[in-house]
Write an enzyme that holds these catalytic residues in place. Structure first.
Site, PDB file in Angstrom:
ATOM      1  N   GLU A 144       6.616 -12.581  -4.861  1.00  0.00           N
ATOM      2  CA  GLU A 144       5.912 -12.167  -6.078  1.00  0.00           C
ATOM      3  C   GLU A 144       6.925 -11.751  -7.141  1.00  0.00           C
ATOM      4  O   GLU A 144       7.761 -10.886  -6.891  1.00  0.00           O
ATOM      5  CB  GLU A 144       4.969 -11.011  -5.736  1.00  0.00           C
ATOM      6  CG  GLU A 144       3.866 -11.444  -4.768  1.00  0.00           C
ATOM      7  CD  GLU A 144       3.369 -10.312  -3.861  1.00  0.00           C
ATOM      8  OE1 GLU A 144       3.704  -9.148  -4.107  1.00  0.00           O
ATOM      9  OE2 GLU A 144       2.647 -10.634  -2.885  1.00  0.00           O
ATOM     10  N   GLU A 169       0.509 -12.070   0.639  1.00  0.00           N
ATOM     11  CA  GLU A 169       1.601 -11.899   1.605  1.00  0.00           C
ATOM     12  C   GLU A 169       1.411 -12.739   2.862  1.00  0.00           C
ATOM     13  O   GLU A 169       2.387 -13.267   3.404  1.00  0.00           O
ATOM     14  CB  GLU A 169       1.769 -10.422   1.982  1.00  0.00           C
ATOM     15  CG  GLU A 169       2.467  -9.595   0.910  1.00  0.00           C
ATOM     16  CD  GLU A 169       1.545  -9.166  -0.220  1.00  0.00           C
ATOM     17  OE1 GLU A 169       0.325  -9.392  -0.114  1.00  0.00           O
ATOM     18  OE2 GLU A 169       2.050  -8.594  -1.207  1.00  0.00           O
ATOM     19  N   GLN A 206       7.526  -7.650  -2.093  1.00  0.00           N
ATOM     20  CA  GLN A 206       7.937  -6.884  -3.279  1.00  0.00           C
ATOM     21  C   GLN A 206       8.291  -5.439  -2.908  1.00  0.00           C
ATOM     22  O   GLN A 206       9.246  -4.875  -3.411  1.00  0.00           O
ATOM     23  CB  GLN A 206       6.837  -6.921  -4.323  1.00  0.00           C
ATOM     24  CG  GLN A 206       7.313  -6.435  -5.661  1.00  0.00           C
ATOM     25  CD  GLN A 206       6.378  -6.888  -6.760  1.00  0.00           C
ATOM     26  OE1 GLN A 206       5.320  -6.287  -6.944  1.00  0.00           O
ATOM     27  NE2 GLN A 206       6.740  -7.939  -7.458  1.00  0.00           N
ATOM     28  N   PHE A 207       7.466  -4.849  -2.055  1.00  0.00           N
ATOM     29  CA  PHE A 207       7.811  -3.623  -1.345  1.00  0.00           C
ATOM     30  C   PHE A 207       7.526  -3.921   0.115  1.00  0.00           C
ATOM     31  O   PHE A 207       6.533  -4.582   0.427  1.00  0.00           O
ATOM     32  CB  PHE A 207       6.957  -2.438  -1.818  1.00  0.00           C
ATOM     33  CG  PHE A 207       7.377  -1.920  -3.168  1.00  0.00           C
ATOM     34  CD1 PHE A 207       8.204  -0.805  -3.280  1.00  0.00           C
ATOM     35  CD2 PHE A 207       6.956  -2.555  -4.327  1.00  0.00           C
ATOM     36  CE1 PHE A 207       8.593  -0.334  -4.527  1.00  0.00           C
ATOM     37  CE2 PHE A 207       7.345  -2.097  -5.570  1.00  0.00           C
ATOM     38  CZ  PHE A 207       8.166  -0.976  -5.672  1.00  0.00           C
ATOM     39  N   ASP A 244       6.364  -2.286   2.356  1.00  0.00           N
ATOM     40  CA  ASP A 244       5.063  -1.763   2.819  1.00  0.00           C
ATOM     41  C   ASP A 244       4.025  -2.890   2.903  1.00  0.00           C
ATOM     42  O   ASP A 244       3.131  -2.865   3.744  1.00  0.00           O
ATOM     43  CB  ASP A 244       4.551  -0.692   1.854  1.00  0.00           C
ATOM     44  CG  ASP A 244       5.611   0.338   1.516  1.00  0.00           C
ATOM     45  OD1 ASP A 244       5.397   1.511   1.821  1.00  0.00           O
ATOM     46  OD2 ASP A 244       6.660  -0.039   0.958  1.00  0.00           O
ATOM     47  N   PHE A 245       4.138  -3.879   2.025  1.00  0.00           N
ATOM     48  CA  PHE A 245       3.124  -4.940   1.959  1.00  0.00           C
ATOM     49  C   PHE A 245       3.257  -5.938   3.109  1.00  0.00           C
ATOM     50  O   PHE A 245       2.412  -6.821   3.279  1.00  0.00           O
ATOM     51  CB  PHE A 245       3.209  -5.693   0.620  1.00  0.00           C
ATOM     52  CG  PHE A 245       3.287  -4.811  -0.596  1.00  0.00           C
ATOM     53  CD1 PHE A 245       2.836  -3.495  -0.552  1.00  0.00           C
ATOM     54  CD2 PHE A 245       3.819  -5.283  -1.782  1.00  0.00           C
ATOM     55  CE1 PHE A 245       2.918  -2.670  -1.671  1.00  0.00           C
ATOM     56  CE2 PHE A 245       3.903  -4.473  -2.903  1.00  0.00           C
ATOM     57  CZ  PHE A 245       3.461  -3.155  -2.851  1.00  0.00           C
ATOM     58  N   ILE A 246       4.303  -5.784   3.906  1.00  0.00           N
ATOM     59  CA  ILE A 246       4.494  -6.695   5.039  1.00  0.00           C
ATOM     60  C   ILE A 246       3.347  -6.555   6.037  1.00  0.00           C
ATOM     61  O   ILE A 246       3.088  -7.466   6.822  1.00  0.00           O
ATOM     62  CB  ILE A 246       5.858  -6.431   5.732  1.00  0.00           C
ATOM     63  CG1 ILE A 246       6.292  -7.658   6.548  1.00  0.00           C
ATOM     64  CG2 ILE A 246       5.829  -5.188   6.599  1.00  0.00           C
ATOM     65  CD1 ILE A 246       7.713  -7.562   7.089  1.00  0.00           C
ATOM     66  N   HIS A 276       4.792   2.882  -1.014  1.00  0.00           N
ATOM     67  CA  HIS A 276       6.014   2.259  -1.535  1.00  0.00           C
ATOM     68  C   HIS A 276       7.270   2.924  -0.989  1.00  0.00           C
ATOM     69  O   HIS A 276       8.305   2.957  -1.653  1.00  0.00           O
ATOM     70  CB  HIS A 276       6.029   2.300  -3.073  1.00  0.00           C
ATOM     71  CG  HIS A 276       4.943   1.489  -3.703  1.00  0.00           C
ATOM     72  ND1 HIS A 276       3.639   1.901  -3.735  1.00  0.00           N
ATOM     73  CD2 HIS A 276       4.971   0.264  -4.293  1.00  0.00           C
ATOM     74  CE1 HIS A 276       2.893   0.975  -4.344  1.00  0.00           C
ATOM     75  NE2 HIS A 276       3.678  -0.031  -4.686  1.00  0.00           N
TER      76      HIS A 276
END
Lengths: 328, 332
Positions: free
Chosen positions: A29, A60, A82-83, A85-87, A127
Site C-alpha cells: 500500500e 493484505e 504498511q504497519f 500490525d496489519f499482517i 501501530h
C-alpha cells in the site's frame, strides 16, 4: 565510509536486490508513487517503474496471497505491510498457504513480508505491535528482526535471496535513530546469514539475550552497570528468531551462567518463554540462577506516553533485573 | 469441395472433443465411486469431498486450456486433477496417504498437487486460494507469457473477504485469470440464499468491472464454450472473467454428510439427478451417431479398468517413509 540510518540501510539493501535480480518486485500500500508510509521505497517507482513497484489496494490477504502465487512461479516478491500490525489480516495466507506449500506440494515460496513494527513512538494499540510470537509457532516460515543498520541491510538482502518465506520485522523506532558507517553499495556486499545470532557486547558475568529495539536498551543498561556496579554483561542479538541460533545461546550461557531475556513483545507466550525452554533442555547444568525475563506487560499497547513508557521495557527495568540476578 | 472437407474435419474434431469430455466425466464419476467405496472400507481417512454431479464443470473448462496454462482449486478437486492429467494412480494413492501420491501423502484429498501439470493445488480452506490465483496471473503477465490461470471455488467462498480482494486486484491489474464459481447451491449444509444477500454470484462481477457469464453447469458443451470465450479474453487482452457455473452435487458435502433430509429434500436431489451431465452428453452423442451403445459400454469399461488399477496401485503402494517427516519444511 558514509554514515547511514537503519532505514537507509534497508532501502539500500532493497535497491541492490532490485538492481541485481529482475525477479524481485515490491508490492504494498502506497509503496509506489508515494514512496511508502515511512519512505522506505522512496525513489523506487521512478527507477524501477510501476511493473516492479506496485501500489496495491488495501488488501493484505490478497497482497500476501498474490505474492505467494507469483513466488510459486519463480518470482521474488517483497510485500510491504504498511504497519506490521496489519499482517494479522494475512495470517491465513501465511500460516495455511505460504508456510505449508513446500511441505504439502514441494513448492517454493520465496517471499519476504516486511513492515514496520514496534513501539516507543506513541503509535497506540494498532501501530506498535511486535507480531513475532504469532508466527514463531509455524513451521515453514522464517523470522528475522534486525537491530543494526548493517543487519537491516544484510538481512533484507539475505531474506530476498532465501528460498523460503521470510517475515522481516523492521523497528520503526530504529528507522532514523540508528546511524552507522556502512560501505557504499559498490563496495562490500553485506549479506547477514539467516539463523545466526550476533554478539553485540562481550562480557563475563551475565548474558542478556535479546533482539530488535531492546538490543539498544540492553546496551545502555550494560554500560551503566559496568560503570556503577562493575558487572560485565554479554549481549546476544538474535537477529533471526526462526530458526533460532541454539548454539550461540548455549555458548553464552556456558560462558556467563546467568541469563536475562529481554524483548519488547508481551510476556505470555512470547519468544522469551521459548528461549528459556531451550536453555533448560540444552544447558540447564550451566545455570547459576533462574532464567529471568524483561518484557512488555501483558496489555494492549496504550497510547498515553506515561502508560506506554511503563508498559514497554526500559533501560532501568533491565538494570533492575540484572542487579537482582547478579546478586542471586 | 474444399469447404466441405474443411467442414468435415471441423466436425470430426468436434466429435473427438465431445468424446474426450464424455470420457473425462465418466472417469471422474467412476473414480469418485471407487473413492467412496475405499472410504467406507477405511482405506481413505479424514475428509473427502466427492465431485459426483459436478463433472461437467471440470471437463468443460479444462478442455478449453492449453497444457501450459495454470489451474488452482479448492478442496473438491479430484475431478480437476484427473482432467488436468494427474494420473488416477497418483490421485488415488494420495487419497490413500501413500508415498506414491501426487503430494507424497503429505496433502491428502484436499491438497492434490502437481507442478508438472501446472496444477497448483487443491486448498483446504474456503476461498483463501483466490489471491494466489491473482499472483499466478501476475507472474504470467510479468514474465510476458500468454498463459491463463483458472481458479475454481464454490459459491460459499463469495462470502470470504479474499474473494473480493482477489477479484478487485485481478481486474485493476488486468490479469489473465478466470474465476470459475461452481455454484452447487450449498455451503456444506447451508443453502446459499440463507447466507448471501446477493444470490446471483455473477452479479459480483459488476463491482469489479469484470466480464462475467452465467452458465448451465449440467451441460458440458455450454460450460466448454463459455470457458473458451473466457480463455480468449484472458489470453488476448489479459481480461479476467467471472464464470458462475450452476451445478449440483449428487453426494453429500463430504463422506460423513447425509445425501438429503437435513438441508435439502430427497425430491430435490432426485430431480437434479435427472439433469445428470454424463447421461445428457451420452444421449446427445448417441442421437448424433457419434457413439453407439456398444462404444459407450466400451468407454465405461475402459475407465472402470483405469480406476480399478488406481485402487490396486494405491493399495500396493508403500506408506510414506517416516524419514520424510521433517523433509521439505524449509529448503534443505
Amino acid at each position: 565510509m558514509p554514515e547511514i540510518t537503519y532505514l537507509e540501510a534497508l532501502r539500500q539493501g532493497l535497491w541492490e536486490e532490485m538492481e541485481r535480480d529482475e525477479r524481485v518486485f515490491i508490492l504494498g500500500e502506497d509503496v509506489g508513487l508515494y514512496g511508502g508510509a515511512f519512505k522506505v521505497t522512496e525513489g523506487f517507482h521512478k527507477r524501477f517503474g510501476e511493473s516492479r513497484v506496485i501500489d496495491t489496494p488495501i488488501s493484505e490477504a490478497a497482497i500476501v496471497g498474490a505474492a505467494a502465487g507469483a513466488a510459486h512461479m519463480g518470482m521474488r516478491p517483497v510485500a510491504e505491510m504498511q504497519f506490521i500490525d496489519f499482517i494479522s489480516c494475512a495470517y491465513d495466507m501465511l500460516t495455511n498457504y505460504v508456510a505449508t506449500a513446500r511441505y504439502r506440494a514441494g513448492l517454493a515460496t520465496p517471499i519476504v513480508v516486511r513492515g514496520p513494527c514496534g513501539g516507543y513512538v506513541r503509535g497506540g494499540p494498532f501501530h506498535s505491535q511486535n507480531p513475532e510470537a504469532a508466527f514463531l509457532h509455524t513451521p515453514g516460515l522464517k523470522i528475522v528482526y534486525p537491530a543494526t543498520a548493517r543487519d537491516a541491510k544484510g538481512l533484507i538482502k539475505s531474506s530476498i535471496r532465501d528460498d523460503d518465506p521470510v517475515i522481516y520485522l523492521e523497528h520503526k523506532w530504529l528507522y532514523r535513530r540508528i546511524k552507522e558507517q556502512l560501505p557504499p553499495s559498490e563496495g562490500e556486499e553485506i549479506l547477514t546469514p539467516i539463523g545466526e545470532a550476533r554478539l553485540a557486547r562481550e562480557g563475563t558475568d551475565l548474558s542478556i539475550i535479546t533482539y530488535g529495539a531492546t538490543v539498544w536498551k540492553s546496551l545502555e543498561a550494560a554500560e551503566q552497570l559496568e560503570q556503577e556496579d562493575g558487572v560485565s554483561i554479554e549481549i546476544l542479538d538474535l537477529r533471526t528468531l526462526l530458526p533460532m541460533d541454539d548454539a550461540a545461546i548455549v555458548r553464552t550461557v556456558q560462558k556467563t551462567n546467568k541469563v536475562l531475556i529481554v524483548h519488547e513483545d508481551t510476556r505470555t507466550g512470547g519468544v522469551a518463554g521459548e528461549i528459556a525452554a531451550r536453555i533448560n533442555e540444552r544447558a540447564f547444568e550451566w545455570l547459576d540462577g533462574p532464567i529471568m525475563r524483561v518484557t512488555a506487560h501483558d496489555v494492549p499497547l496504550p497510547y498515553a506516553p506515561t502508560l506506554e513508557d511503563f508498559v514497554l521495557p526500559q533501560t532501568e527495568d533491565i538494570v533492575k533485573a540484572v542487579r537482582w540476578l547478579a546478586a542471586y | 469441395m474444399a469447404t466441405a472437407t474443411a467442414q468435415s474435419a471441423k466436425h470430426q474434431a468436434q466429435s473427438e472433443l465431445h468424446k474426450r469430455m464424455l470420457r473425462e466425466m465418466l472417469l471422474i464419476r467412476r473414480f469418485e465411486e471407487k473413492a467412496a467405496e475405499a472410504y467406507a472400507l477405511g482405506k481413505i481417512g479424514g475428509f473427502c469431498h466427492l465431485y459426483i454431479g459436478q463433472e461437467a464443470v471440470a471437463a468443460g473448462t479444462l478442455t478449453a486450456l492449453r497444457d501450459d496454462d495454470y489451474v488452482i482449486c479448492s478442496y473438491r478437486e479430484h475431478g480437476q486433477a484427473l482432467v488436468r492429467g494427474i494420473s488416477a494412480n497418483a490421485v488415488m494413492a494420495e487419497l490413500f496417504g501413500k508415498a506414491t501420491g501426487c503430494s507424497k501423502g503429505k496433502g491428502g484429498s484436499m491438497h492434490l498437487f502437481d507442478a508438472s501439470k501446472r496444477f497448483m493445488g487443491g486448498h483446504g480452506i474456503v476461498g483463501g486460494h483466490l489471491p494466489l490465483a491473482a499472483g499466478l496471473g501476475f507472474a504470467i503477465k510479468y514474465q510476458g507469457g500468454d498463459q491463463v490461470c483458472v481458479c475454481y471455488f464454490g459459491e460459499a467462498a463469495v462470502n470470504i473477504g479474499a474473494f473480493h480482494e482477489a477479484l478487485n486486484m485481478t481486474s485493476v491489474w488486468k490479469l489473465p485469470v478466470i474465476f470459475v464459481c461452481e455454484n452447487n447451491r450449498y455451503g456444506m449444509g447451508t443453502a446459499f440464499e440463507r447466507v448471501a444477500a446477493v444470490t446471483d454470484v455473477v452479479e459480483h462481477a459488476c463491482s469489479y468491472d469484470m466480464a462475467a457469464e452465467l452458465v448451465n453447469g449440467m451441460d458440458v458443451l455450454e460450460v466448454h464454450h463459455a470457458a473458451a470465450r473466457a480463455v480468449q479474453r484472458a489470453r488476448k487482452g489479459g481480461h479476467p472473467t467471472l464464470l458462475e457455473v450452476r451445478t449440483y452435487r449428487f453426494m453429500g458435502h463430504s463422506m460423513s454428510d447425509p445425501l438429503h433430509g437435513v438441508y435439502r429434500t430427497k425430491e430435490e436431489v432426485e430431480e437434479q439427478k435427472q439433469r445428470d451431465p454424463i447421461s445428457h452428453l451420452a444421449m446427445k452423442l448417441k442421437d448424433e451417431g457419434v457413439l453407439d451403445q456398444a462404444a459407450l459400454d466400451a468407454l465405461d469399461a475402459e475407465v472402470h479398468a483405469v480406476v480399478e488399477e488406481a485402487a490396486k496401485f494405491a493399495d500396493d503402494s508403500p506408506d510414506p517413509d517416516p524419514a520424510e517427516l521433517h523433509a521439505h519444511v524449509v529448503a534443505d
